[in-house]
Design an enzyme around this catalytic site. Structure first.
Site, PDB file in Angstrom:
ATOM      1  N   HIS A  15     -61.490  11.852  16.650  1.00 40.06           N
ATOM      2  CA  HIS A  15     -60.321  12.729  16.559  1.00 40.06           C
ATOM      3  C   HIS A  15     -60.066  13.469  17.866  1.00 40.06           C
ATOM      4  O   HIS A  15     -60.915  14.260  18.307  1.00 40.06           O
ATOM      5  CB  HIS A  15     -60.583  13.738  15.433  1.00 40.06           C
ATOM      6  CG  HIS A  15     -59.445  14.637  15.134  1.00 40.06           C
ATOM      7  ND1 HIS A  15     -59.571  16.006  15.103  1.00 40.06           N
ATOM      8  CD2 HIS A  15     -58.157  14.373  14.836  1.00 40.06           C
ATOM      9  CE1 HIS A  15     -58.412  16.550  14.784  1.00 40.06           C
ATOM     10  NE2 HIS A  15     -57.524  15.582  14.624  1.00 40.06           N
ATOM     11  N   ARG A  16     -58.928  13.190  18.477  1.00 37.70           N
ATOM     12  CA  ARG A  16     -58.568  13.753  19.795  1.00 37.70           C
ATOM     13  C   ARG A  16     -59.648  13.420  20.829  1.00 37.70           C
ATOM     14  O   ARG A  16     -59.902  14.194  21.756  1.00 37.70           O
ATOM     15  CB  ARG A  16     -58.318  15.268  19.720  1.00 37.70           C
ATOM     16  CG  ARG A  16     -57.347  15.677  18.622  1.00 37.70           C
ATOM     17  CD  ARG A  16     -57.062  17.176  18.614  1.00 37.70           C
ATOM     18  NE  ARG A  16     -56.589  17.606  17.299  1.00 37.70           N
ATOM     19  CZ  ARG A  16     -56.424  18.848  16.913  1.00 37.70           C
ATOM     20  NH1 ARG A  16     -56.647  19.831  17.765  1.00 37.70           N
ATOM     21  NH2 ARG A  16     -56.006  19.151  15.689  1.00 37.70           N
ATOM     22  N   GLU A  23     -58.359   8.730  18.079  1.00 43.21           N
ATOM     23  CA  GLU A  23     -57.101   9.283  17.575  1.00 43.21           C
ATOM     24  C   GLU A  23     -56.563  10.208  18.649  1.00 43.21           C
ATOM     25  O   GLU A  23     -57.341  10.885  19.350  1.00 43.21           O
ATOM     26  CB  GLU A  23     -57.354  10.083  16.293  1.00 43.21           C
ATOM     27  CG  GLU A  23     -56.095  10.552  15.572  1.00 43.21           C
ATOM     28  CD  GLU A  23     -55.612  11.937  15.933  1.00 43.21           C
ATOM     29  OE1 GLU A  23     -54.564  12.350  15.423  1.00 43.21           O
ATOM     30  OE2 GLU A  23     -56.278  12.624  16.754  1.00 43.21           O
ATOM     31  N   ASP A  73     -52.707  12.569  19.929  1.00 42.49           N
ATOM     32  CA  ASP A  73     -51.405  13.122  19.537  1.00 42.49           C
ATOM     33  C   ASP A  73     -50.410  12.936  20.671  1.00 42.49           C
ATOM     34  O   ASP A  73     -50.723  13.235  21.822  1.00 42.49           O
ATOM     35  CB  ASP A  73     -51.557  14.621  19.241  1.00 42.49           C
ATOM     36  CG  ASP A  73     -52.623  14.884  18.205  1.00 42.49           C
ATOM     37  OD1 ASP A  73     -52.376  14.613  17.032  1.00 42.49           O
ATOM     38  OD2 ASP A  73     -53.720  15.351  18.595  1.00 42.49           O
ATOM     39  N   HIS A  77     -51.961  18.067  21.420  1.00 49.46           N
ATOM     40  CA  HIS A  77     -51.778  18.319  19.990  1.00 49.46           C
ATOM     41  C   HIS A  77     -50.714  19.367  19.689  1.00 49.46           C
ATOM     42  O   HIS A  77     -49.852  19.177  18.834  1.00 49.46           O
ATOM     43  CB  HIS A  77     -53.104  18.756  19.362  1.00 49.46           C
ATOM     44  CG  HIS A  77     -52.977  19.088  17.904  1.00 49.46           C
ATOM     45  ND1 HIS A  77     -52.665  20.361  17.458  1.00 49.46           N
ATOM     46  CD2 HIS A  77     -53.075  18.316  16.805  1.00 49.46           C
ATOM     47  CE1 HIS A  77     -52.599  20.358  16.142  1.00 49.46           C
ATOM     48  NE2 HIS A  77     -52.834  19.127  15.709  1.00 49.46           N
ATOM     49  N   GLU A  80     -50.845   9.332  16.948  1.00 48.53           N
ATOM     50  CA  GLU A  80     -50.082  10.180  16.029  1.00 48.53           C
ATOM     51  C   GLU A  80     -48.851  10.732  16.739  1.00 48.53           C
ATOM     52  O   GLU A  80     -48.964  11.451  17.749  1.00 48.53           O
ATOM     53  CB  GLU A  80     -50.923  11.346  15.493  1.00 48.53           C
ATOM     54  CG  GLU A  80     -50.080  12.164  14.513  1.00 48.53           C
ATOM     55  CD  GLU A  80     -50.692  13.466  14.048  1.00 48.53           C
ATOM     56  OE1 GLU A  80     -51.917  13.654  14.152  1.00 48.53           O
ATOM     57  OE2 GLU A  80     -49.915  14.326  13.578  1.00 48.53           O
ATOM     58  N   LYS A 136     -46.187  13.357  17.019  1.00 49.42           N
ATOM     59  CA  LYS A 136     -46.042  14.719  16.504  1.00 49.42           C
ATOM     60  C   LYS A 136     -44.623  14.972  16.002  1.00 49.42           C
ATOM     61  O   LYS A 136     -43.634  14.485  16.581  1.00 49.42           O
ATOM     62  CB  LYS A 136     -46.363  15.740  17.605  1.00 49.42           C
ATOM     63  CG  LYS A 136     -47.764  15.636  18.175  1.00 49.42           C
ATOM     64  CD  LYS A 136     -48.868  15.538  17.135  1.00 49.42           C
ATOM     65  CE  LYS A 136     -49.154  16.823  16.398  1.00 49.42           C
ATOM     66  NZ  LYS A 136     -50.311  16.647  15.450  1.00 49.42           N
ATOM     67  N   ASP A 169     -64.332  14.718  14.536  1.00 50.37           N
ATOM     68  CA  ASP A 169     -64.454  15.308  15.880  1.00 50.37           C
ATOM     69  C   ASP A 169     -65.730  14.871  16.581  1.00 50.37           C
ATOM     70  O   ASP A 169     -65.845  15.020  17.796  1.00 50.37           O
ATOM     71  CB  ASP A 169     -64.479  16.842  15.781  1.00 50.37           C
ATOM     72  CG  ASP A 169     -63.156  17.436  15.324  1.00 50.37           C
ATOM     73  OD1 ASP A 169     -62.099  16.853  15.630  1.00 50.37           O
ATOM     74  OD2 ASP A 169     -63.197  18.486  14.647  1.00 50.37           O
TER      75      ASP A 169
HETATM   76  O1  G3P Z   1     -54.533  12.071  12.288  1.00 52.40           O
HETATM   77  C1  G3P Z   1     -55.279  12.971  11.581  1.00 52.40           C
HETATM   78  C2  G3P Z   1     -55.180  14.362  12.121  1.00 52.40           C
HETATM   79  O2  G3P Z   1     -55.238  14.319  13.511  1.00 52.40           O
HETATM   80  C3  G3P Z   1     -53.939  15.057  11.692  1.00 52.40           C
HETATM   81  O3  G3P Z   1     -53.970  16.412  11.926  1.00 52.40           O
HETATM   82  O4  G3P Z   1     -53.383  18.450  13.144  1.00 52.40           O
HETATM   83  O5  G3P Z   1     -55.384  17.155  13.827  1.00 52.40           O
HETATM   84  O6  G3P Z   1     -53.115  16.274  14.287  1.00 52.40           O
HETATM   85  P1  G3P Z   1     -53.962  17.094  13.361  1.00 52.40           P
HETATM   86 CA    CA Z   2     -53.664  14.235  15.235  1.00 49.95          CA
END
Ligand code: G3P
Ligand code: CA
Length: 254
Positions: A13-14, A40, A42, A55, A114, A116, A239
């Site tokens: 994640h990120r 992942e 954003d 993000h 992702e 946004k 994470d």
């Molecule tokens: O893609 C899952 C998650 O990243 C979505 O929430 O706020 O972390 O972008 P957020």
């Molecule tokens: Ca995300």
């Protein structure tokens, strides 16, 4: 590639957000080095219509600047430090463009892009975020390793209209509804990515029974990861990919 089909799929994640400044090349390279099969990130648009990886709608939390991302040209964003806020060791990290992330990691790693909600534009201009993302996936011949997701349904509908073949993951922050399933069917989605707190056995069975993979976000607690995988999740968005991989590779407890 196999990474989206291997089970479970650990999605960083990120990037390796637990130990590196999120959505930076350092975080993505670290996730790859840790063995994460997928990242992942954003994506949103700058003032001069470039795809950048960050993000928040503002630069305030993750850089030394202030203001809306959409008010900065790419060249201006690149002057900001995106690493020192996390730890002085990462001073000099920059907000990357989406293309720079593709350049920085290997061609086998999965990338969950992702889009946004803030980048969604009702008038759908010629250089709309959905057009730029699908164009980049096509130019990079990356369909086999990309999953495009968004909480913004209209963005996903556009992505599907622009690209009949790319993988789509429907994001939802609320308990899964029949509407979500209908959207997954309409989009021929690859997955539904729910908030992990909303995942129970009945919901998991319904989603997987309908043919959709399930990648809950954002899960860092090993016990919760175990719960989700035992319910049948196809992977998790976490994470700390190193911890999740270690946990997954651990032998069964006796
Ligand atoms: O893609 C899952 C998650 O990243 C979505 O929430 O706020 O972390 O972008 P957020
Ligand atoms: Ca995300």
């Amino acid at each position: 590639m196999e990474s989206f089909l291997s089970k479970p799929l650990i999605i960083a994640h990120r990037g390796f957000r637990a130990k590196y400044p999120e959505n930076t090349l350092a975080a993505f390279r670290a996730a790859e080095d840790a063995g994460a099969p997928a990242l992942e990130l954003d994506v949103t648009l700058t003032r001069d219509r470039r795809l950048v990886v960050i993000h928040d709608d503002t630069v305030d939390r993750t850089t030394d600047g202030n203001g809306l991302v959409a008010d900065f040209a790419l060249e201006e964003l690149k002057r900001l430090d995106a690493g020192a806020w996390f730890d002085p060791r990462f001073a000099g990290e920059r907000i990357p463009t989406l293309a720079e992330v593709f350049d920085a990691v290997g061609e086998d790693i999965g990338i969950n892009i992702e889009i946004k909600g803030g980048a969604f534009e009702p008038d759908f201009p010629p250089d709309a975020v959905e057009r730029q993302v699908t164009r980049l996936i096509s130019e990079r011949d990356a369909r086999r390793r990309v999953l495009v997701s968004s909480f913004e349904r209209e963005a996903l509908i556009r992505v599907r209209e622009l690209d009949a073949r790319c993988r789509i993951g429907v994001l939802t922050a609320d308990p899964v509804t029949e509407d979500d399933l209908a959207l997954c069917r309409r989009l021929d989605a690859f997955s539904l990515n729910p908030d992990h707190r909303n995942v129970d056995k009945a919901g998991m069975d319904r989603l997987r029974g309908a043919g959709f993979r399930v990648f809950p976000y954002t899960v860092n607690d090993p016990i919760e990861i175990e719960r989700l995988l035992s319910l049948g999740a196809d992977g998790v968005i976490t994470d700390d990919p190193a911890a999740a991989l270690q946990f997954h590779e651990k032998p069964e407890r006796i």
